[in-house]
Scaffold this motif. Sequence first.
Motif, short mmCIF file in Angstrom:
data_model
loop_
_atom_site.label_atom_id
_atom_site.label_comp_id
_atom_site.label_asym_id
_atom_site.label_seq_id
_atom_site.Cartn_x
_atom_site.Cartn_y
_atom_site.Cartn_z
N ALA A 131 0.36 -1.46 0.12
CA ALA A 131 -0.12 -0.04 -0.14
C ALA A 131 0.57 1.55 0.08
O ALA A 131 0.35 2.61 -0.14
N ALA A 132 2.41 0.55 0.03
CA ALA A 132 2.77 2.74 0.45
C ALA A 132 4.62 2.31 -0.48
O ALA A 132 4.63 2.83 -0.53
N PHE A 191 3.35 -12.28 -11.29
CA PHE A 191 4.87 -11.73 -10.63
C PHE A 191 4.44 -10.85 -9.26
O PHE A 191 5.03 -10.89 -8.38
N VAL A 192 3.89 -9.32 -9.60
CA VAL A 192 3.60 -8.97 -8.46
C VAL A 192 2.48 -9.06 -7.54
O VAL A 192 2.47 -9.05 -5.97
N GLU A 193 1.57 -9.72 -7.83
CA GLU A 193 0.61 -10.45 -6.97
C GLU A 193 1.52 -11.37 -5.79
O GLU A 193 1.29 -11.45 -4.78
N MET A 210 -10.14 -4.62 -7.42
CA MET A 210 -9.74 -4.69 -6.09
C MET A 210 -9.13 -3.41 -5.99
O MET A 210 -8.99 -2.80 -6.11
N GLN A 211 -9.01 -3.08 -3.82
CA GLN A 211 -8.87 -2.28 -3.49
C GLN A 211 -7.63 -2.01 -2.61
O GLN A 211 -7.09 -1.38 -1.72
N ASN A 212 -6.34 -3.21 -2.84
CA ASN A 212 -5.80 -3.68 -1.89
C ASN A 212 -4.23 -2.67 -2.88
O ASN A 212 -4.44 -2.80 -3.83
N GLY A 213 -3.73 -2.69 -2.16
CA GLY A 213 -1.67 -2.21 -2.55
C GLY A 213 -2.02 -0.54 -2.68
O GLY A 213 -2.74 0.07 -2.47
#
Length: 270
Positions: A131-132, A191-193, A210-213
């Motif tokens: 998230a950051a 790869f990122v997930e 999707m809301q995460n990240g």
Amino acid sequence: MSPVITSFRRAAPMSRSLAGTLFAAIVGGLLLAPPIKAANAGETHVALAANFTDAAKEIAESFAETTGHQAVLSFGSTGQLYNQIAQGAPFDVFLAADAERPARAIAEGYGVPGSAFTYAIGRIVLWSPDAAMVKGAETLRGGDFDKLAIANPETAPYGKAAIETLQALGVYEALRGKLVQGNNIAQTFQFVETRNAELGFVALSQLMGMQNGSRWLVPQDLYQPILQDAVLLSSAEGNEAAKAFVDFLKGPEARAIIEAYGYGTEASVN
């Protein structure tokens, strides 16, 4: 020979209550019976760019419900799919992630002249499950990460758009040693997930819901528009299911699904 005569007695009149019961049973049976598919329902094999996976599955379901035809979907990078088509793979319709290969298919005799059209306009996003992590273009300029995932720019238009973005920002040379390539945009997303890369350029459509990240929707002036074209392949000229799928893809029902997955369409842009 004497004619055969069958004798019969007239049946007693049916009571109104019994007739009503039988009528209700017949109607109820018709309502419960499964819908009858069209006698001329067929099947078409569709080759699709990997970024369009989720939208295509929903479109195929709607297509089957509406027409009775079945669309068999095969996903991959645009370049890989084109190579398979050139080698005789039994596809009827090609949905690419660019406009170049459908035009090339027509020029090289694999596609039906005049059948190519833009079904979707793609967008890329810099995304991380952290998230950051992503804070816009400054994340790329800072370079505070070990791996940046992109799709193979030689075969995947979304990877080409990622390279164009890095070049437009003036950070390509500084970051090229940190790039890891997926065969297509679906593998790049994985790869990122799975955090094998801290962040990567993925398709906006992959992040819908999707809301995460953290993410940065890359401005469209940093890369060439990702015009995704479809073409009816020459081997399918007599396949009514293939033609019906192309027509359905141009229609309002499919367009609504496409836009719901974050793509633009020629209708929404014009």
